[in-house]
Design an enzyme around this catalytic site. Sequence first.
Site, mmCIF file in Angstrom:
data_model
loop_
_atom_site.group_PDB
_atom_site.id
_atom_site.type_symbol
_atom_site.label_atom_id
_atom_site.label_comp_id
_atom_site.label_asym_id
_atom_site.label_seq_id
_atom_site.Cartn_x
_atom_site.Cartn_y
_atom_site.Cartn_z
ATOM 1 N N ARG A 168 0.818 -1.236 0.000
ATOM 2 C CA ARG A 168 0.000 0.000 0.000
ATOM 3 C C ARG A 168 0.848 1.281 0.000
ATOM 4 N NH1 ARG A 168 -2.431 -3.509 -1.451
ATOM 5 N NH2 ARG A 168 -4.103 -4.609 -0.379
HETATM 6 C C1 FAD Z 1 -15.512 1.462 -0.222
HETATM 7 C C2 FAD Z 1 -14.005 1.460 -0.344
HETATM 8 C C3 FAD Z 1 -13.337 0.286 -0.650
HETATM 9 C C4 FAD Z 1 -11.933 0.259 -0.772
HETATM 10 N N1 FAD Z 1 -11.301 -0.921 -1.060
HETATM 11 C C5 FAD Z 1 -9.959 -0.948 -1.182
HETATM 12 C C6 FAD Z 1 -9.276 -2.180 -1.468
HETATM 13 O O1 FAD Z 1 -9.858 -3.236 -1.610
HETATM 14 N N2 FAD Z 1 -7.909 -2.137 -1.599
HETATM 15 C C7 FAD Z 1 -7.221 -0.977 -1.467
HETATM 16 O O2 FAD Z 1 -5.987 -1.004 -1.598
HETATM 17 N N3 FAD Z 1 -7.833 0.198 -1.183
HETATM 18 C C8 FAD Z 1 -9.181 0.245 -1.044
HETATM 19 N N4 FAD Z 1 -9.805 1.421 -0.741
HETATM 20 C C9 FAD Z 1 -9.030 2.663 -0.593
HETATM 21 C C10 FAD Z 1 -9.002 3.512 -1.889
HETATM 22 O O3 FAD Z 1 -10.138 3.273 -2.667
HETATM 23 C C11 FAD Z 1 -7.781 3.232 -2.760
HETATM 24 O O4 FAD Z 1 -6.614 3.563 -2.054
HETATM 25 C C12 FAD Z 1 -7.835 4.036 -4.086
HETATM 26 O O5 FAD Z 1 -6.955 3.432 -5.001
HETATM 27 C C13 FAD Z 1 -7.509 5.506 -3.939
HETATM 28 O O6 FAD Z 1 -7.716 6.126 -5.209
HETATM 29 P P1 FAD Z 1 -8.311 7.608 -5.337
HETATM 30 O O7 FAD Z 1 -8.223 7.993 -6.763
HETATM 31 O O8 FAD Z 1 -9.654 7.689 -4.719
HETATM 32 O O9 FAD Z 1 -7.237 8.419 -4.494
HETATM 33 P P2 FAD Z 1 -7.501 9.681 -3.546
HETATM 34 O O10 FAD Z 1 -8.227 9.244 -2.342
HETATM 35 O O11 FAD Z 1 -8.064 10.800 -4.320
HETATM 36 O O12 FAD Z 1 -5.981 10.022 -3.169
HETATM 37 C C14 FAD Z 1 -5.213 9.130 -2.399
HETATM 38 C C15 FAD Z 1 -3.748 9.587 -2.446
HETATM 39 O O13 FAD Z 1 -3.262 9.435 -3.796
HETATM 40 C C16 FAD Z 1 -2.790 10.694 -4.279
HETATM 41 N N5 FAD Z 1 -3.112 10.782 -5.713
HETATM 42 C C17 FAD Z 1 -4.290 10.537 -6.308
HETATM 43 N N6 FAD Z 1 -4.181 10.690 -7.643
HETATM 44 C C18 FAD Z 1 -2.898 11.065 -7.888
HETATM 45 C C19 FAD Z 1 -2.174 11.388 -9.071
HETATM 46 N N7 FAD Z 1 -2.719 11.347 -10.299
HETATM 47 N N8 FAD Z 1 -0.860 11.765 -8.947
HETATM 48 C C20 FAD Z 1 -0.282 11.800 -7.708
HETATM 49 N N9 FAD Z 1 -0.924 11.515 -6.561
HETATM 50 C C21 FAD Z 1 -2.227 11.140 -6.654
HETATM 51 C C22 FAD Z 1 -3.503 11.746 -3.472
HETATM 52 O O14 FAD Z 1 -2.766 12.948 -3.452
HETATM 53 C C23 FAD Z 1 -3.578 11.055 -2.106
HETATM 54 O O15 FAD Z 1 -2.359 11.201 -1.423
HETATM 55 C C24 FAD Z 1 -11.201 1.456 -0.587
HETATM 56 C C25 FAD Z 1 -11.875 2.646 -0.258
HETATM 57 C C26 FAD Z 1 -13.256 2.649 -0.125
HETATM 58 C C27 FAD Z 1 -13.940 3.941 0.222
#
Ligand code: FAD
Length: 290
Positions: A168
């Site tokens: 992660r």
């Molecule tokens: C219902 C639910 C289920 C989930 N299940 C899982 C799972 O099974 N496995 C898992 O690993 N995680 C899971 N997660 C956590 C989350 O969904 C993941 O970590 C997801 O990949 C984050 O992506 P995001 O685009 O929403 O990132 P954000 O929440 O928008 O950002 C997260 C981080 O990434 C950075 N970031 C985002 N985009 C970029 C970019 N283009 N360039 C540089 N930095 C960037 C942001 O600055 C921040 O630090 C879950 C969350 C929820 C709410």
Amino acid sequence: MFSSQVAELVRENEPLAPRCWLRIGGPARYFAEPESEEQTRQLVADAAAGGITVRVLGGGSNVLIRPEGVDGLVLELGGEMTRLQVDKCSLLAGGGADLGDAITVAAQAGLAGLEHLAGIPGTVGGAVVCNSGVTNEDIGSRVSAVSGVKQDGTPCRLVRDQLQFSYRRSNLDDMVVTEVEFELDASTPAEVTRRMQSAWIVRKAHQPPQNVRVAQAFIEPSECSIEDLLDAAGMRTASEGDVAMSPQYPGFIVVNEQATADQVLALIRRIARAVEVQTGIQLQPQLRIW
Ligand SMILES: Cc1cc2nc3c(=O)[nH]c(=O)nc-3n(C[C@H](O)[C@H](O)[C@H](O)COP(=O)(O)OP(=O)(O)OC[C@H]3O[C@@H](n4cnc5c(N)ncnc54)[C@H](O)[C@@H]3O)c2cc1C
């Protein structure tokens, strides 16, 4: 402060709460949705010159924003940075592309390797930066190159042996990820789609529906399940003000209208302490705190 090519993209005091799954937190002092890598580079370079910090918001599924908001520039990548393109066994995906769309495009092209991630919310950039995954099968193992913008606004490209992915985590925290290249395995659309659908069905049974305000509080430790740890520490249904652990979906926090970032943080700290006292395992928070 922002140069003429990008000044009209920048909005001030933009609310961020509606853009995040928890729908908590204050505004961004500056906010922009660049449509191209060129605009992204210019925005980051201008911010660097003005001493303004830059953050990227993906799908907002893994961030917790404090009430005071972000005293900097927040970017949400759009336009050409949401493209998805298949080339033989490679998938080129913009950093702002929806992760679910990327998985579907790969499946339709008969490319295997991402389908087990079906149902993880957010963008390709967010998933790669957080090295999201399912137990030990993470997205980083399929990434062959990452392009983006460094904090000073210069373009950069990291290839496989320059990329570091651990559980992660990645070494991409300090750049804006504009494009990711995945190396996938040739299969058939029918087979990959079948596996994608079964992964999706399993996930739907284990995670809250999309209309609930939730977040995954902790990184699931490799040695045992989060459910067992919460039970061992008597924390399965712990709550703090308007924030509670979901009894139905272990490891997820659920918030209601009045919830605050401080309540979320207090609950995460209390649970981590209780789990460590009972089991000796140190839970790491999954949410990125802004
Ligand atoms: C219902 C639910 C289920 C989930 N299940 C899982 C799972 O099974 N496995 C898992 O690993 N995680 C899971 N997660 C956590 C989350 O969904 C993941 O970590 C997801 O990949 C984050 O992506 P995001 O685009 O929403 O990132 P954000 O929440 O928008 O950002 C997260 C981080 O990434 C950075 N970031 C985002 N985009 C970029 C970019 N283009 N360039 C540089 N930095 C960037 C942001 O600055 C921040 O630090 C879950 C969350 C929820 C709410």
